[in-house]
Design an enzyme around this catalytic site. Structure first.
Site, short mmCIF file in Angstrom:
data_model
loop_
_atom_site.label_atom_id
_atom_site.label_comp_id
_atom_site.label_asym_id
_atom_site.label_seq_id
_atom_site.Cartn_x
_atom_site.Cartn_y
_atom_site.Cartn_z
N PHE A 134 -2.99 1.21 -20.81
CA PHE A 134 -3.27 -0.07 -20.15
C PHE A 134 -4.62 -0.62 -20.64
CE2 PHE A 134 -4.52 -2.70 -16.51
CZ PHE A 134 -3.35 -3.41 -16.29
N ASP A 211 -4.76 8.76 -15.34
CA ASP A 211 -4.55 7.51 -14.62
C ASP A 211 -3.17 7.58 -13.96
OD1 ASP A 211 -3.80 4.89 -13.91
OD2 ASP A 211 -5.24 4.04 -15.31
N TYR A 236 -2.09 -0.67 -4.82
CA TYR A 236 -1.31 -1.90 -4.54
C TYR A 236 0.03 -1.91 -5.25
CZ TYR A 236 -3.79 -3.16 -8.84
OH TYR A 236 -4.32 -3.16 -10.10
N LYS A 237 0.32 -0.85 -6.01
CA LYS A 237 1.62 -0.78 -6.70
C LYS A 237 2.63 -0.11 -5.77
CE LYS A 237 -0.53 -1.43 -11.14
NZ LYS A 237 -1.23 -0.88 -12.28
N ARG A 390 9.99 -6.01 -17.78
CA ARG A 390 9.81 -4.73 -17.10
C ARG A 390 10.52 -4.80 -15.76
NH1 ARG A 390 3.83 -2.47 -15.95
NH2 ARG A 390 3.88 -4.33 -14.67
C1 LIG Z 1 -2.37 -1.49 -12.79
C2 LIG Z 1 -3.20 -0.62 -13.66
C3 LIG Z 1 -4.60 -0.73 -13.65
C4 LIG Z 1 -5.25 -1.80 -12.82
O1 LIG Z 1 -6.64 -1.75 -12.75
P1 LIG Z 1 -7.37 -2.72 -11.68
O2 LIG Z 1 -8.78 -2.38 -11.79
O3 LIG Z 1 -6.76 -2.41 -10.35
O4 LIG Z 1 -7.07 -4.12 -12.05
C5 LIG Z 1 -5.32 0.15 -14.43
N1 LIG Z 1 -4.69 1.08 -15.20
C6 LIG Z 1 -3.35 1.20 -15.23
C7 LIG Z 1 -2.70 2.25 -16.07
C8 LIG Z 1 -2.57 0.33 -14.47
O5 LIG Z 1 -1.24 0.43 -14.50
#
Ligand SMILES: *Cc1c(COP(=O)(O)O)cnc(C)c1O
Length: 422
Positions: A134, A211, A236-237, A390
């Site tokens: 990401f 992560d 939040y996911k 997705r």
């Molecule tokens: C959704 C996601 C993030 C989001 O980071 P934020 O700081 O909450 O915006 C980070 N890493 C991964 C792998 C994600 O899927």
């Protein structure tokens, strides 16, 4: 034109699957108002629970409005750790190691820096990360590497699969400070070998940061049992904490002494209310907290934790697998056989099994336009550049019927790309 077989197999019968689903009753506990007929993006922003207005009302009137500053002593000071332990339990962390904090990005920064600094002292100068991780994860590593004069060792990840154990074995050495990987790849949904990769990194003397953004609340993880050093994840996911709900961090207890994070603040001090002249880090996980926790942003998370704890991770994983398998079968029926503009849509996710998470990605060059049309008709997956749609399957809030409706619509809209616009 593909015509459905006269007698569709039971495995493709959404009504029967919903009727047989032991978790079906929970789908009605979420807000399902408005124009959305198929929500396939619970992996990006989970739906809100329907009882949140009452919970927020109680929070505003009682916890905040009536108890006022007394709530800090009564519950808020401990809230990052109480909730941290509950989120930690979902990912195999014993109490005392997980905490709720800043955004995922900021927590990543704090923990990557902490690990890099500790390892730099031992002469280790490389951070290993994959090029399909990401963006925020890659960007944080770039920033820390620049700040600390370290080198990034990129693993070239297969975008339809993920990082393989052998790739990590080849990348790590006596120079490796830290390996940062996503447990579930945000694009393909590939589930990495968390325990195996952790062991390989440890053999080389590296620390590992996982992560868990696309794992927590949907895929069982065993952080302690796998010997993981550090982890972060979103709430939040699949934990439906709402936009901007804080991330969680995990630091294995054995590292609490040795790791120092870069944003020293009063809430991370050994004695928070001593207001002393010099910073002295708390001996425990509190040292990874910086300032006042976002208490208001944890109200929805707590509600979802109650539900997730009631259902349990094994049942969640089971429904997640059933939904993903169902979505794959529907894609094979409605989408993959279509040739549009000389190209067939393709599945860019792993096959069913332990290496598949709770979302699937399908690719086709026209998907940016297709996704926009789907959103107009209340079918909501998400588009990931350059060409992926997705399909996220959040087990507690998603019905088999909405998956069927959504993927049938995807097939229709893709087919529609062949016709000139009216
Ligand atoms: C959704 C996601 C993030 C989001 O980071 P934020 O700081 O909450 O915006 C980070 N890493 C991964 C792998 C994600 O899927």
């Amino acid at each position: 034109m593909i015509s459905p077989p006269a007698q569709r197999p039971t495995a493709l019968d959404a009504a029967r699957l919903d009727a047989a689903d032991p978790l079906a009753a929970h789908t009605a506990k979420f807000v399902r108002d408005g124009d959305v007929v198929s929500y396939l993006d619970g992996n990006s922003l989970g739906r809100p629970l329907a009882d949140l207005p009452q919970r927020f009302d109680r929070f505003v009137r009682h916890d905040w409005g009536e108890r006022l500053i007394r709530s800090w002593d009564e519950q808020w000071m401990e809230r990052p750790f109480a909730l941290g332990d509950r989120v930690g339990a979902l990912v195999g962390a014993a109490p005392g190691q997980a905490f709720i904090g800043d955004s995922t990005t900021v927590l990543l920064y704090k923990l990557v820096r902490a690990a890099a600094d500790a390892q730099a002292a031992a002469g280790r100068t490389e951070i290993v990360v994959d090029d399909d991780n990401f963006p925020t994860d890659r960007f944080v590593v770039e920033g820390v590497a620049a700040e600390r004069g370290m080198t990034i060792r990129w693993i070239a990840a297969d975008p339809a699969a993920g990082v393989a154990l052998e790739q990590v074995r080849e990348a790590v050495s006596e120079r490796t400070a830290l390996v940062l990987l996503s447990h579930v790849a945000y694009r393909s949904g590939f589930v990495a070998d968390l325990a195996g990769i952790t062991a390989v990194a440890h053999e080389a003397g590296a620390l590992v940061l996982w992560d868990l953004c696309h794992s927590v609340g949907v895929i069982p993880v065993e952080l302690d049992a796998s010997g993981v050093d550090l982890a972060v994840g979103c709430t939040y996911k699949y934990l439906n904490g709402g936009p901007g709900s804080p991330a969680f961090g995990y630091v294995a207890a054995r590292h609490h002494d040795a790791l120092a994070q870069p944003i020293q603040g009063w809430m991370g001090a050994a004695d928070v209310f001593a207001m002393g002249p010099r910073f002295e880090a708390a001996p425990d996980r509190r040292r990874f907290v910086s300032g006042t926790p976002p208490v208001l942003a944890t109200v929805a998370l707590e509600a979802m934790l109650e539900l997730v704890e009631e259902v349990g991770m094994p049942a969640l994983r089971e429904k997640s697998i059933a939904l993903t398998d169902f979505a794959e079968a529907l894609l094979a029926e409605h989408v993959l056989p279509l040739e549009v503009g000389g190209r067939c849509a393709a599945l860019a996710s792993p096959p069913a099994g332990p290496h598949r998470g709770s979302h699937l990605t399908v690719t086709h060059p026209s998907f940016r336009a297709v996704n926009a049309r789907l959103w107009q008709r209340g079918v909501v997956p998400d588009f990931r550049a350059p060409d992926g749609i997705r399909i996220g399957l959040s087990p507690l809030s998603t019905t088999f019927a909405e998956v069927e409706l959504g993927i049938a619509a995807l097939g229709e809209e893709l087919r529609g790309q062949d016709r000139p616009a009216a």
